[in-house]
Write a protein that holds these residues in place. Sequence first.
Motif, PDB file in Angstrom:
ATOM      1  N   ASP A 273      -0.705  19.850   4.853  1.00 20.62           N
ATOM      2  CA  ASP A 273      -0.153  20.439   6.071  1.00 20.62           C
ATOM      3  C   ASP A 273       0.162  19.304   7.047  1.00 20.62           C
ATOM      4  O   ASP A 273      -0.735  18.642   7.561  1.00 20.62           O
ATOM      5  N   VAL A 274       1.450  19.085   7.307  1.00 19.99           N
ATOM      6  CA  VAL A 274       1.873  17.977   8.172  1.00 19.99           C
ATOM      7  C   VAL A 274       2.579  18.493   9.417  1.00 19.99           C
ATOM      8  O   VAL A 274       3.435  17.816   9.984  1.00 19.99           O
ATOM      9  N   LEU A 275       2.202  19.682   9.859  1.00 20.32           N
ATOM     10  CA  LEU A 275       2.842  20.248  11.044  1.00 20.32           C
ATOM     11  C   LEU A 275       2.257  19.721  12.345  1.00 20.32           C
ATOM     12  O   LEU A 275       2.923  19.776  13.385  1.00 20.32           O
ATOM     13  N   ALA A 320      10.136  18.447   5.988  1.00 24.46           N
ATOM     14  CA  ALA A 320      10.690  17.497   5.019  1.00 24.46           C
ATOM     15  C   ALA A 320      10.704  18.054   3.609  1.00 24.46           C
ATOM     16  O   ALA A 320      11.537  17.659   2.790  1.00 24.46           O
ATOM     17  N   ALA A 321       9.779  18.945   3.281  1.00 25.92           N
ATOM     18  CA  ALA A 321       9.735  19.590   1.955  1.00 25.92           C
ATOM     19  C   ALA A 321       9.627  18.581   0.829  1.00 25.92           C
ATOM     20  O   ALA A 321      10.283  18.700  -0.199  1.00 25.92           O
ATOM     21  N   GLU A 346       5.438  15.882  11.048  1.00 28.45           N
ATOM     22  CA  GLU A 346       6.756  16.297  11.503  1.00 28.45           C
ATOM     23  C   GLU A 346       6.651  17.705  12.072  1.00 28.45           C
ATOM     24  O   GLU A 346       6.584  18.681  11.332  1.00 28.45           O
ATOM     25  N   ALA A 347       6.606  17.770  13.380  1.00 24.77           N
ATOM     26  CA  ALA A 347       6.559  19.083  14.033  1.00 24.77           C
ATOM     27  C   ALA A 347       7.940  19.722  14.007  1.00 24.77           C
ATOM     28  O   ALA A 347       8.965  19.047  14.144  1.00 24.77           O
ATOM     29  N   SER A 348       7.958  21.011  13.825  1.00 25.39           N
ATOM     30  CA  SER A 348       9.227  21.736  13.765  1.00 25.39           C
ATOM     31  C   SER A 348       9.019  23.147  14.298  1.00 25.39           C
ATOM     32  O   SER A 348       8.024  23.802  13.944  1.00 25.39           O
ATOM     33  N   PRO A 349       9.931  23.639  15.137  1.00 27.47           N
ATOM     34  CA  PRO A 349       9.790  25.025  15.622  1.00 27.47           C
ATOM     35  C   PRO A 349      10.170  26.058  14.584  1.00 27.47           C
ATOM     36  O   PRO A 349       9.882  27.246  14.759  1.00 27.47           O
TER      37      PRO A 349
END
Length: 465
Positions: A273-275, A320-321, A346-349
């Motif tokens: 988990d890289v959120l 990034a998947a 890598e945070a992403s909404p």
Amino acid sequence: MTVPSVPQQRSVPGQEPAAATGWTPTRALGRAVLLTGLLLVAAVVLGRIDLIVLAAPFALGTAYALRRRPVALPQVWVEADDGHLVEGGELTGAVTVGNPDVVAYELVVLRTRVSPWLRIERVGFAGAGAAGGGSVADRPFVTSVPTASAIDLELSGSALRWGRHPVGPAGARVATAGGLLVSRAVITDPVRVRVYPKTEPFEAVEAMPRAAGLVGAHHSRRPGEGGELAGVRVFAPGDRLRRIDWRVSLRARQLHVAATLSDRDAEVVVLLDVLAEAGRSGGVSGAASVLDTTVRASAAIAEHYLHRGDRVSLLEYGPAARRLRPGAGRRQYLTVLEWLLDVRVEASPHEPYDQVFGPQLLSADALVVVLTPLLDERSAQMLARLARSGRFVVAVDTLPADLAPPKDRGWAEVAYRLWRLDRDTMIAQLREHGVPVVRWAGAGSLDQVLRDVARLATAPRVGGR
């Protein structure tokens, strides 16, 4: 030493090619020319010969110093040890400045940049001693370089954290002709030093929930060809003669064979988990952030199961998947270490990719180990979806246990306590959905959890009407 072939140098932005403006006069040359001219003009105007005699040393000294002008610029390149460097290991490298010209470089000022995660403790020119104490690579170093030779600035120290850390860029400026000419700055590109994560000790002695292959080190609960004795039974058609237990057969006066359990290999999927990130990294000997714990735990889990002959794959839960295909053996372990060097938060909404739940990435028999700090609600939803899909999921909490609350005045501490209570409630709900959550603690972290998952895997399931 002889100057070897070097990579192409890059010039300082905004300057012309080296052939046109590679060397420029210094202020010393300007002062010498100005003083000589003033003395000669004064001698002509005043008619004094002694002023000519006074100007002669300046003119002759300048002409003698400029009798051989340099043509080629210095060459600079960086080298670093490209071995298997692990966190806390010793680092060696060198910054080399070469002189391809026929004129000796009387003064060379060399400087290089080094990543803050590489602690350079000793710096010195080859054969000229070294300087010690602290990180000293960011200061300029001065030396001289004879014609057609090179001087190495040796670097030695230790690597503090995993990742790809730059050594460089390095630059050099040269003064020659008695300090009357100076070169433009020659800068070379940095090199990347690969520092692999330090593997924390990890052992999981419990059986896998369900094995997928026909060979491996895990003992399944199904009869078959293996090394684990399951009991002795009466000989039946199809049994091999080498399985006959002669002692029991002679005592019972009927052929008996030794029954065994089949050995199976398993597929382990490590989901990162890289959120979100939390905590501050202190290197190999300091505090660990969420990303540090995630990467080091992934390396330890992969090393353990690959050593047992299982197949391991890695996935990132983020925008990034990134994905590493399943494999086994030492080559897969080295590939895992290389893959982990590029892990970034890598945070992403937006919702991360849904393909992580597809059968092409996660087989039904795979053990999914999810490394997550549970800082994002989407991470808890992902765990619940994996559990509802019937897969064997183990969640490893990577949030630092000593995460300090904010020290701001006002409602910050109260908000922090409320967030902690909300997170504990989320973990309790995950456990109610059948997702075990355990904190990473090195050796034996997952034994109890794997024991519970294995018990659930062997329990009878109620079929629908």
